[in-house]
Motif scaffolding. Structure first.
Motif, PDB file in Angstrom:
ATOM      1  N   VAL A  96       1.131   4.435  -2.513  1.00 23.99           N
ATOM      2  CA  VAL A  96       1.111   5.852  -2.144  1.00 23.99           C
ATOM      3  C   VAL A  96       2.324   6.559  -2.734  1.00 23.99           C
ATOM      4  O   VAL A  96       2.212   7.637  -3.318  1.00 23.99           O
ATOM      5  N   LEU A  97       3.480   5.924  -2.606  1.00 25.33           N
ATOM      6  CA  LEU A  97       4.700   6.536  -3.157  1.00 25.33           C
ATOM      7  C   LEU A  97       4.544   6.791  -4.648  1.00 25.33           C
ATOM      8  O   LEU A  97       4.942   7.833  -5.155  1.00 25.33           O
TER       9      LEU A  97
ATOM     10  N   LEU B  83      -2.668   0.412  -4.098  1.00 24.34           N
ATOM     11  CA  LEU B  83      -3.389   1.343  -3.224  1.00 24.34           C
ATOM     12  C   LEU B  83      -4.638   0.726  -2.604  1.00 24.34           C
ATOM     13  O   LEU B  83      -4.975   1.010  -1.470  1.00 24.34           O
ATOM     14  N   ARG B  84      -5.301  -0.104  -3.376  1.00 26.66           N
ATOM     15  CA  ARG B  84      -6.565  -0.678  -2.883  1.00 26.66           C
ATOM     16  C   ARG B  84      -6.336  -1.972  -2.109  1.00 26.66           C
ATOM     17  O   ARG B  84      -7.275  -2.618  -1.694  1.00 26.66           O
TER      18      ARG B  84
ATOM     19  N   LYS C 145       0.820  -1.199   0.000  1.00 29.49           N
ATOM     20  CA  LYS C 145       0.000   0.000   0.000  1.00 29.49           C
ATOM     21  C   LYS C 145       0.862   1.260   0.000  1.00 29.49           C
ATOM     22  O   LYS C 145       0.599   2.224  -0.709  1.00 29.49           O
ATOM     23  N   GLU C 146       1.906   1.178   0.801  1.00 28.90           N
ATOM     24  CA  GLU C 146       2.839   2.308   0.883  1.00 28.90           C
ATOM     25  C   GLU C 146       3.506   2.562  -0.477  1.00 28.90           C
ATOM     26  O   GLU C 146       3.715   3.707  -0.873  1.00 28.90           O
TER      27      GLU C 146
ATOM     28  N   GLU D 183      -5.852  -4.561   0.641  1.00 31.84           N
ATOM     29  CA  GLU D 183      -6.227  -4.567   2.073  1.00 31.84           C
ATOM     30  C   GLU D 183      -5.495  -5.683   2.783  1.00 31.84           C
ATOM     31  O   GLU D 183      -5.504  -6.791   2.350  1.00 31.84           O
TER      32      GLU D 183
ATOM     33  N   PRO E 228       0.059   0.850  -9.319  1.00 29.31           N
ATOM     34  CA  PRO E 228      -0.320   1.703  -8.185  1.00 29.31           C
ATOM     35  C   PRO E 228      -1.787   1.540  -7.786  1.00 29.31           C
ATOM     36  O   PRO E 228      -2.109   1.577  -6.591  1.00 29.31           O
ATOM     37  N   VAL E 229      -2.656   1.340  -8.757  1.00 31.30           N
ATOM     38  CA  VAL E 229      -4.077   1.207  -8.428  1.00 31.30           C
ATOM     39  C   VAL E 229      -4.321  -0.038  -7.591  1.00 31.30           C
ATOM     40  O   VAL E 229      -4.982  -0.004  -6.553  1.00 31.30           O
TER      41      VAL E 229
END
Lengths: 243, 375
Positions: B283-284, B372-373, B279-280, B375, B368-369
């Motif tokens: 974000v990056l 980012l999502r 996830k990080e 979990e 990235p998508v």
């Protein structure tokens, strides 16, 4: 009318094209975002809101159509080129805040500046200013994971502001917050919008957000079905915000 | 962003510690084993220098590696060798192991040689720290190496026992760095022969009249005595270097395997790190980090882990070597050369780079998508 800083023309997104599980998430959307807009994109789950936001954020390439940011077409850009657009033109705020929990608030905001090539010292200086700006001057050295949800989201907003973006894209920014902290975050965003001129595009389920927006766009089945444009951008009185 | 990499390493302290430990053990093994191999090499090389120009004759089947045990050359043979044209000198030598306690490592070698020929053994340039050299006609006298004097607390005038007879120390040889001398006791050959009740010599040195003719002379000796081996220093050097190559191959092999396992540890740790920080990474990427930046950041973390392991490994390897020198009078003095130290650090760093590359590449390639999502 103020300057158009983001424009999408006939954008479509098809997942797994030609496969039995083909999904047409976005079906031909046109939109112009003007400087100073506070746009809320609403719609039921599966309406294509998030996919559309990812396309606006240059995180996802559309299957068809154009995304023009600050006058530049993005479709021919390489991955690095898109990263550069995100770095220089865009800021992101997420529902889950997405901070690094063991890093301090200051380090989280600095990181965005470091990615943009700033030195450690100048990044920290600017990060400090930004955190003071969002009202977290006393929380600079707290690990992000120990901050409240509202505080974490404000750190995330400070991070989004780090590189002076043209547009801040927010995906359910109040989705994980109680109504009080949600309201504080919204009021901060509105203040940044009205007083500092930042442009916001917010995807949300939260009807409260629509009250803060000057444009509300309704999405259904990957299409815009309705748009409400409010004449008075200062629909929320500033004196209410700053107390 | 070195500070960020360091900070990230400390986020998962136990895992980072274990990863560093893996590299540490490998590098410490390389350093310690390499130092011992280096020590053997230095000792052998020093011995080789004093062996210049001479031919060593011993019986077939024995070798320099086993200390020529089982080799027998009689006085008669010595005379016969002396008759061969081109021979300048024939110097019989005797060796005896003098044990101190039960530990073979602490044993010293007693060398019997004619006093007037002693320079052929220890080299002309080596002087005396105290006392005098052995002289012709000396009886019941020995000169001893510096290490022997220090370890047994011996001074000129003291008596020591060799093979049941008592000898007086008349001189202490200055420190040379050659273990054969520093850890040796040199006695007049006739006296030692009597004390040991020896009838023959394991080795004789043959000095050719012409150094350039050494190889040909060695061949003549071998032709004349079927069961004798005659080696010039060149041949010995070849044998020893083959042995050293084997030792080095073995030590670096063991250390290398340990270090590669450590490198796999780095890879494993980094794969887990990338999975956890998906996830990080998203974000990056969202805030504008390019694939190359992400790759570089994770490579930096991996190589930093390995380099810390390398530095600690070098330290603990050196400590281990220090302890070895301190607590055992090891026959060779281990040497940590700058090349060994720097080489082991570079090796550690490379292990990190290689072990970290795959996970870092995976991180850089993350969508990235999706990230980012996650979990």
């Amino acid at each position: 009318m103020s300057k158009v800083i983001l424009e999408v023309k006939g954008v479509e997104k098809i997942y797994n094209p030609g496969q039995p599980n083909e999904v047409r998430a976005v079906k031909g959307i046109d939109l112009k975002v003007h400087k100073g807009d506070f746009i809320a994109i609403v719609g039921p789950s599966g309406s294509g809101k998030t996919t559309f936001l990812d396309i606006l954020g240059c995180l996802l390439r559309p299957s068809k159509g154009k995304v023009i940011i600050d006058g530049k077409e993005t479709e021919r850009l390489s991955e690095d080129g898109l990263a550069r657009v995100r770095r220089e033109k865009l800021g992101f705020v997420f529902q889950q805040y997405n901070l690094i929990p063991t890093f301090t608030a200051l380090e989280n905001v600095s990181l965005a500046l470091r990615v943009a090539g700033k030195s450690k010292k100048s990044a920290e200086k600017r990060a400090r200013e930004l955190l003071e700006f969002v009202g977290l001057g006393k929380r600079l050295n707290h690990p992000a994971g120990l901050l409240s949800g509202g505080e974490q989201q404000r750190v995330a907003i400070a991070r989004a502001l780090a590189n002076e973006p043209e547009i801040i894209l927010a995906d359910e920014p109040t989705g994980n917050l109680d109504s009080k902290s949600g309201k504080q975050v919204l009021e901060l965003m509105k203040w940044l919008n009205l007083e500092k001129g930042y442009t916001f595009v917010v995807v949300t389920h939260d009807p409260e957000i629509t009250r803060y927006s000057n444009r509300v766009i309704y999405l259904k089945d990957g299409k815009i079905i309705k748009e409400i444009i409010k004449k008075d951008r200062r629909i929320i009185r500033l004196d209410r915000l700053i107390k | 962003m070195l500070d960020v990499a360091l900070k990230n390493i400390t986020r998962v302290k136990t895992r980072s510690f274990l990863t560093i430990l893996g590299i540490l053990i490998g590098i410490a093994a390389i350093v310690a084993l390499g130092a011992i191999a280096g020590g053997i090499e230095a000792t052998v090389q020093k011995s080789m220098e004093t062996a210049a120009g001479k031919i060593i004759v011993f019986q077939k089947g024995s070798s320099v590696i086993t200390g020529f045990s089982g080799s027998e050359i009689t006085d008669e043979n010595v005379e016969e060798i002396r008759e061969i044209p081109g021979v300048k000198e024939v110097i019989p030598m005797l060796f005896s192991i003098r044990r101190r306690g039960s530990n073979l490592i602490e044993a010293t070698t007693v060398i019997g040689i004619s006093p007037e020929k002693i320079d052929y053994f220890k080299g002309k340039e080596v002087g005396m720290e105290e006392g005098r050299e052995l002289e012709e006609g000396d009886t019941d006298s020995v000169i001893i190496g510096k290490d022997v004097a220090d370890e047994e607390n011996l001074e000129v005038g003291d008596e020591i026992e060799i093979a049941g007879e008592y000898f007086t120390v008349v001189g202490i040889i200055e420190k040379t760095g050659d273990n054969d001398i520093d850890r040796g006791i040199i006695a007049p050959i006739e006296e030692l022969k009597d004390a040991m009740k020896a009838e023959s010599y394991p080795v004789v040195f043959v000095i050719p009249e012409d150094v350039g003719g050494a190889e040909a002379l060695a061949e003549d000796i071998k032709d004349l005595f079927e069961n004798f081996e005659a080696m010039t220093e060149k041949e010995i050097a070849r044998q020893v270097s083959r042995l050293l190559t084997n030792i080095r191959f073995f030590t670096f092999g063991i250390g290398g395997i340990a270090a590669v396992v450590g490198g796999l540890g780095v890879m494993n740790t980094m794969i887990m790190t990338v999975m956890e920080r998906r996830k990080e990474i998203g974000v990056l990427k969202a805030i504008g980090a390019t694939n190359r930046m992400i790759l570089r950041q994770f490579l930096l973390e991996a190589s930093l882990l390995a380099l810390i392991g390398g530095i600690l490994g070098l330290f603990f390897g050196s400590v281990a070597v220090g302890i070895l020198i301190l607590f055992s009078a090891f026959a060779v003095a281990p040497v940590i050369t700058p090349a060994l130290a720097i080489g082991s650090l570079i090796f550690a760093f490379l292990l990190g780079l290689v072990g970290g590359f795959y996970p870092a590449w995976k991180a850089a390639k993350l969508d990235p998508v999706v990230a980012l999502r996650y979990e």
